[in-house]
Design a protein around this motif. Sequence first.
Motif, PDB file in Angstrom:
ATOM      1  N   ASP A   1       0.855  -1.190   0.000  1.00  0.00           N
ATOM      2  CA  ASP A   1       0.000   0.000   0.000  1.00  0.00           C
ATOM      3  C   ASP A   1       0.894   1.243   0.000  1.00  0.00           C
ATOM      4  OD1 ASP A   1      -1.842   2.022   0.391  1.00  0.00           O
ATOM      5  OD2 ASP A   1      -2.634   1.222   2.265  1.00  0.00           O
ATOM      6  N   TRP A   2       0.730   2.108  -0.970  1.00  0.00           N
ATOM      7  CA  TRP A   2       1.591   3.288  -1.085  1.00  0.00           C
ATOM      8  C   TRP A   2       1.359   4.273   0.059  1.00  0.00           C
ATOM      9  CZ3 TRP A   2      -0.431   8.211  -1.650  1.00  0.00           C
ATOM     10  CH2 TRP A   2      -1.781   8.289  -1.970  1.00  0.00           C
ATOM     11  N   GLN A   3       0.259   4.138   0.786  1.00  0.00           N
ATOM     12  CA  GLN A   3      -0.032   5.045   1.901  1.00  0.00           C
ATOM     13  C   GLN A   3       0.495   4.530   3.234  1.00  0.00           C
ATOM     14  OE1 GLN A   3      -4.302   5.284   1.350  1.00  0.00           O
ATOM     15  NE2 GLN A   3      -4.076   7.295   0.387  1.00  0.00           N
ATOM     16  N   ASP A   4       1.057   3.358   3.248  1.00  0.00           N
ATOM     17  CA  ASP A   4       1.613   2.778   4.463  1.00  0.00           C
ATOM     18  C   ASP A   4       2.796   3.632   4.933  1.00  0.00           C
ATOM     19  OD1 ASP A   4       2.608   1.142   6.468  1.00  0.00           O
ATOM     20  OD2 ASP A   4       2.425  -0.685   5.291  1.00  0.00           O
ATOM     21  N   PRO A   5       2.940   3.856   6.244  1.00  0.00           N
ATOM     22  CA  PRO A   5       4.084   4.644   6.739  1.00  0.00           C
ATOM     23  C   PRO A   5       5.446   4.067   6.332  1.00  0.00           C
ATOM     24  CG  PRO A   5       2.489   4.301   8.498  1.00  0.00           C
ATOM     25  CD  PRO A   5       2.027   3.488   7.335  1.00  0.00           C
ATOM     26  N   ASP A   6       5.531   2.745   6.160  1.00  0.00           N
ATOM     27  CA  ASP A   6       6.781   2.090   5.755  1.00  0.00           C
ATOM     28  C   ASP A   6       6.795   1.807   4.253  1.00  0.00           C
ATOM     29  OD1 ASP A   6       6.771   1.979   8.487  1.00  0.00           O
ATOM     30  OD2 ASP A   6       7.094  -0.170   8.648  1.00  0.00           O
ATOM     31  N   ALA A   7       6.067   2.578   3.472  1.00  0.00           N
ATOM     32  CA  ALA A   7       5.890   2.280   2.042  1.00  0.00           C
ATOM     33  C   ALA A   7       7.214   2.199   1.290  1.00  0.00           C
ATOM     34  CB  ALA A   7       4.976   3.313   1.398  1.00  0.00           C
ATOM     35  N   ALA A   8       8.140   3.101   1.551  1.00  0.00           N
ATOM     36  CA  ALA A   8       9.409   3.104   0.810  1.00  0.00           C
ATOM     37  C   ALA A   8      10.170   1.794   1.036  1.00  0.00           C
ATOM     38  CB  ALA A   8      10.267   4.290   1.218  1.00  0.00           C
ATOM     39  N   GLU A   9      10.256   1.356   2.270  1.00  0.00           N
ATOM     40  CA  GLU A   9      10.960   0.107   2.582  1.00  0.00           C
ATOM     41  C   GLU A   9      10.233  -1.095   1.985  1.00  0.00           C
ATOM     42  OE1 GLU A   9      12.102  -2.618   6.435  1.00  0.00           O
ATOM     43  OE2 GLU A   9      11.954  -0.454   6.701  1.00  0.00           O
ATOM     44  N   LYS A  10       8.905  -1.095   2.074  1.00  0.00           N
ATOM     45  CA  LYS A  10       8.126  -2.210   1.537  1.00  0.00           C
ATOM     46  C   LYS A  10       8.222  -2.277   0.015  1.00  0.00           C
ATOM     47  CE  LYS A  10       4.988  -2.721   5.390  1.00  0.00           C
ATOM     48  NZ  LYS A  10       3.608  -2.653   5.871  1.00  0.00           N
ATOM     49  N   PHE A  11       8.236  -1.128  -0.654  1.00  0.00           N
ATOM     50  CA  PHE A  11       8.380  -1.136  -2.109  1.00  0.00           C
ATOM     51  C   PHE A  11       9.784  -1.562  -2.530  1.00  0.00           C
ATOM     52  CE2 PHE A  11       4.336   1.071  -2.580  1.00  0.00           C
ATOM     53  CZ  PHE A  11       3.876   0.480  -3.749  1.00  0.00           C
ATOM     54  N   TYR A  12      10.784  -1.219  -1.736  1.00  0.00           N
ATOM     55  CA  TYR A  12      12.133  -1.688  -2.015  1.00  0.00           C
ATOM     56  C   TYR A  12      12.173  -3.219  -1.966  1.00  0.00           C
ATOM     57  CZ  TYR A  12      16.965  -3.008  -1.281  1.00  0.00           C
ATOM     58  OH  TYR A  12      18.170  -3.633  -1.388  1.00  0.00           O
ATOM     59  N   GLU A  13      11.618  -3.789  -0.888  1.00  0.00           N
ATOM     60  CA  GLU A  13      11.580  -5.247  -0.744  1.00  0.00           C
ATOM     61  C   GLU A  13      10.753  -5.877  -1.868  1.00  0.00           C
ATOM     62  OE1 GLU A  13      10.121  -5.958   3.196  1.00  0.00           O
ATOM     63  OE2 GLU A  13      11.920  -5.129   4.126  1.00  0.00           O
ATOM     64  N   TYR A  14       9.625  -5.266  -2.205  1.00  0.00           N
ATOM     65  CA  TYR A  14       8.732  -5.760  -3.250  1.00  0.00           C
ATOM     66  C   TYR A  14       9.421  -5.761  -4.626  1.00  0.00           C
ATOM     67  CZ  TYR A  14       4.752  -5.482  -6.530  1.00  0.00           C
ATOM     68  OH  TYR A  14       3.878  -5.669  -7.561  1.00  0.00           O
ATOM     69  N   GLY A  15      10.172  -4.714  -4.898  1.00  0.00           N
ATOM     70  CA  GLY A  15      10.781  -4.573  -6.214  1.00  0.00           C
ATOM     71  C   GLY A  15      12.120  -5.258  -6.396  1.00  0.00           C
ATOM     72  N   TYR A  16      12.878  -5.425  -5.301  1.00  0.00           N
ATOM     73  CA  TYR A  16      14.256  -5.877  -5.467  1.00  0.00           C
ATOM     74  C   TYR A  16      14.621  -7.187  -4.768  1.00  0.00           C
ATOM     75  CZ  TYR A  16      15.051  -1.291  -7.422  1.00  0.00           C
ATOM     76  OH  TYR A  16      14.983  -0.167  -8.211  1.00  0.00           O
ATOM     77  N   LEU A  17      13.937  -7.542  -3.707  1.00  0.00           N
ATOM     78  CA  LEU A  17      14.318  -8.732  -2.962  1.00  0.00           C
ATOM     79  C   LEU A  17      13.463  -9.915  -3.402  1.00  0.00           C
ATOM     80  CD1 LEU A  17      14.785  -7.214   0.609  1.00  0.00           C
ATOM     81  CD2 LEU A  17      16.450  -7.450  -1.240  1.00  0.00           C
ATOM     82  N   ARG A  18      14.093 -10.931  -3.950  1.00  0.00           N
ATOM     83  CA  ARG A  18      13.397 -12.108  -4.468  1.00  0.00           C
ATOM     84  C   ARG A  18      14.030 -13.387  -3.920  1.00  0.00           C
ATOM     85  NH1 ARG A  18       9.830  -9.182  -5.822  1.00  0.00           N
ATOM     86  NH2 ARG A  18       9.494  -8.317  -7.870  1.00  0.00           N
ATOM     87  N   ASP A  19      13.192 -14.371  -3.714  1.00  0.00           N
ATOM     88  CA  ASP A  19      13.680 -15.695  -3.364  1.00  0.00           C
ATOM     89  C   ASP A  19      14.020 -16.430  -4.661  1.00  0.00           C
ATOM     90  OD1 ASP A  19      13.265 -15.339  -0.638  1.00  0.00           O
ATOM     91  OD2 ASP A  19      11.211 -16.104  -0.739  1.00  0.00           O
TER      92      ASP A  19
END
Length: 95
Positions: free
Chosen positions: A29-47
């Motif tokens: 959710d882009w409105q989440d207070p931790d959005a920047a960190e969550k989008f980083y994990e979403y976009g770059y960290l993969r198993d």
Amino acid sequence: MIINHPLLGPRDAAEFVYMGDASLIDRPDWQDPDAAEKFYEYGYLRDNPAGQHQELWYHEQGDRSWLVVTRDTLSHEITKVELARDVAKARGRHK
């Protein structure tokens, strides 16, 4: 490889485009207070699993549907194929 499309039946994988890990459905959710960190994990960290894995496939040369394909990355055996919208709804994503 044959993908058993839930609506159209068996199709050759050449009709599809692999789009990545099915966790892409779980966009933060882009409105989440931790959005920047969550989008980083979403976009770059993969198993990179060995074994059962859910993947997104796009039926580019067919009905243009999105599928979640559960596939064994060692044997390439496909055990389940679902419409991505159904998977998203089951995960609580209604948008």
